[in-house]
Design an enzyme around this catalytic site. Structure first.
Site, PDB file in Angstrom:
ATOM      1  N   LYS A  50      -5.182   8.624  -7.907  1.00 47.32           N
ATOM      2  CA  LYS A  50      -5.009   7.172  -7.746  1.00 47.32           C
ATOM      3  C   LYS A  50      -6.251   6.542  -7.119  1.00 47.32           C
ATOM      4  CE  LYS A  50      -0.069   7.710  -7.745  1.00 47.32           C
ATOM      5  NZ  LYS A  50       1.098   8.195  -7.023  1.00 47.32           N
ATOM      6  N   GLN A  94       3.468   7.800  -1.262  1.00 49.13           N
ATOM      7  CA  GLN A  94       3.658   8.908  -2.207  1.00 49.13           C
ATOM      8  C   GLN A  94       4.944   9.661  -1.896  1.00 49.13           C
ATOM      9  OE1 GLN A  94       1.634   9.487  -4.855  1.00 49.13           O
ATOM     10  NE2 GLN A  94       2.954  11.172  -5.487  1.00 49.13           N
ATOM     11  N   ASP A 117       5.026   0.214  -6.957  1.00 50.45           N
ATOM     12  CA  ASP A 117       5.839   1.259  -7.601  1.00 50.45           C
ATOM     13  C   ASP A 117       7.092   0.662  -8.247  1.00 50.45           C
ATOM     14  OD1 ASP A 117       4.899   3.918  -7.495  1.00 50.45           O
ATOM     15  OD2 ASP A 117       5.323   4.058  -5.343  1.00 50.45           O
TER      16      ASP A 117
HETATM   17  N1  GUN Z   1       5.814  10.861  -6.812  1.00 44.54           N
HETATM   18  C1  GUN Z   1       5.922  11.191  -8.115  1.00 44.54           C
HETATM   19  N2  GUN Z   1       5.822  10.096  -8.891  1.00 44.54           N
HETATM   20  C2  GUN Z   1       5.626   9.057  -8.059  1.00 44.54           C
HETATM   21  C3  GUN Z   1       5.427   7.670  -8.270  1.00 44.54           C
HETATM   22  O1  GUN Z   1       5.425   7.150  -9.390  1.00 44.54           O
HETATM   23  N3  GUN Z   1       5.240   6.937  -7.138  1.00 44.54           N
HETATM   24  C4  GUN Z   1       5.267   7.474  -5.906  1.00 44.54           C
HETATM   25  N4  GUN Z   1       5.107   6.654  -4.859  1.00 44.54           N
HETATM   26  N5  GUN Z   1       5.452   8.743  -5.674  1.00 44.54           N
HETATM   27  C5  GUN Z   1       5.622   9.536  -6.751  1.00 44.54           C
END
Ligand code: GUN
Length: 280
Positions: A50, A94, A117
């Site tokens: 990211k 995350q 998200d």
């Molecule tokens: N962990 C796995 N996929 C995601 C996601 O799309 N967003 C977040 N914040 N954590 C994740």
């Protein structure tokens, strides 16, 4: 028939280039805060990805790494601080969080206009009534990929296998918004094969390697494999047997299909958040 393999990697690069071009026209730089708690290796890989995407797109990013033993109060305090910081348009915590932390309370603490998200219950509700500012990244990535390949869900039967809050449920909502007829199946569905065989568009998001075998795919169906599993040999694989490509018209590879699209859609959501904050 042998399916056209949908190239998520190439399409994600195109989406990110689009984001980069848009960022250049902003009055001030969009920003994304990424919060990682603990040392889960997979989460570390995702967070690094990211940050790299942000750099490529000209988005300012900051990473906050709390130790595995961080308390709920510390994490909530960090989220509240980020809520107030104008440089930060998006906040991504995350997941999964270490088991002693209350994920639900943390997601509720993120300001909905910074919830890139789309996990906050307010934004989930907005999605349900078709009034969303943000779309959750993975299902949004699937919709963009279909659009790119000229696949219109309108009037088609879309079968979503999986009912998670992150993928299955929002995927069904986005398909419905595009006028598909939607069925949600899951690992407890009794006649999964019969249901899947009815799908014009099959989205596999159950997280079980080998769940969807080739004989469960209708001739000419579009097959989107969202899952990211590891098989006995430790190799990355989805839920769908790759042999299904002999029956499908279009199919996504794993890896290199939906995964890169998820990351690209996060960049788009960060732009949306910056627009909400008047930065354009
Ligand atoms: N962990 C796995 N996929 C995601 C996601 O799309 N967003 C977040 N914040 N954590 C994740």
């Amino acid at each position: 028939m042998s399916a056209v393999m949908m190239d998520g990697k190439a399409l994600a690069a195109k989406v990110k280039e689009g984001v980069r071009n848009q960022v250049e026209a902003f009055r001030s730089r969009p920003g994304l805060a990424v919060v990682l708690v603990g040392d889960d290796p997979a989460s570390r890989v995702y967070v690094n990805g990211k940050k790299k995407d942000c750099a490529e797109c000209g988005i300012y990013s900051e990473e906050y790494h709390l130790p595995q033993e961080a308390t709920q109060a510390q994490l909530l305090e960090l989220v509240r601080t980020l809520n107030e910081r104008e440089e930060m348009d998006g906040i991504l915590v995350q997941l999964p969080l270490p088991a002693h932390l209350d994920e639900r309370e943390v997601l509720l603490a993120i300001r909905p206009d910074k919830d890139v998200d789309c996990f906050h219950p307010f934004n989930v509700g907005q999605l349900m009534i078709g009034e969303q500012s943000f779309q959750p990244c993975t299902p949004a990535g699937v919709m963009r990929m279909l659009e790119e390949y000229g696949i219109d869900p309108a009037g088609k039967h879309c079968v979503v296998v999986g009912r998670s809050n992150i993928v299955g449920k929002p995927q069904a909502m986005l398909m419905l918004q595009k006028n598909a007829t939607v069925t949600i199946c899951h690992t407890r569905t009794r006649n999964l094969k019969e249901m899947c065989l009815q799908a014009d568009i099959l989205v596999a998001a159950a997280g079980r390697a080998g769940l969807i075998t080739a004989d469960m795919v209708k001739e000419g169906a579009v097959v989107v494999d969202v899952a990211m599993n590891r098989n006995e040999a430790g190799k990355l694989c989805g839920d769908v047997d790759p042999a299904a490509a002999q029956r499908a018209s279009y199919m996504t590879p794993v890896p290199g299909g939906v995964g890169p699209m998820t990351r690209a859609m996060l960049m788009e959501n960060t732009l949306t958040a910056a627009r909400l904050h008047g930065k354009q």
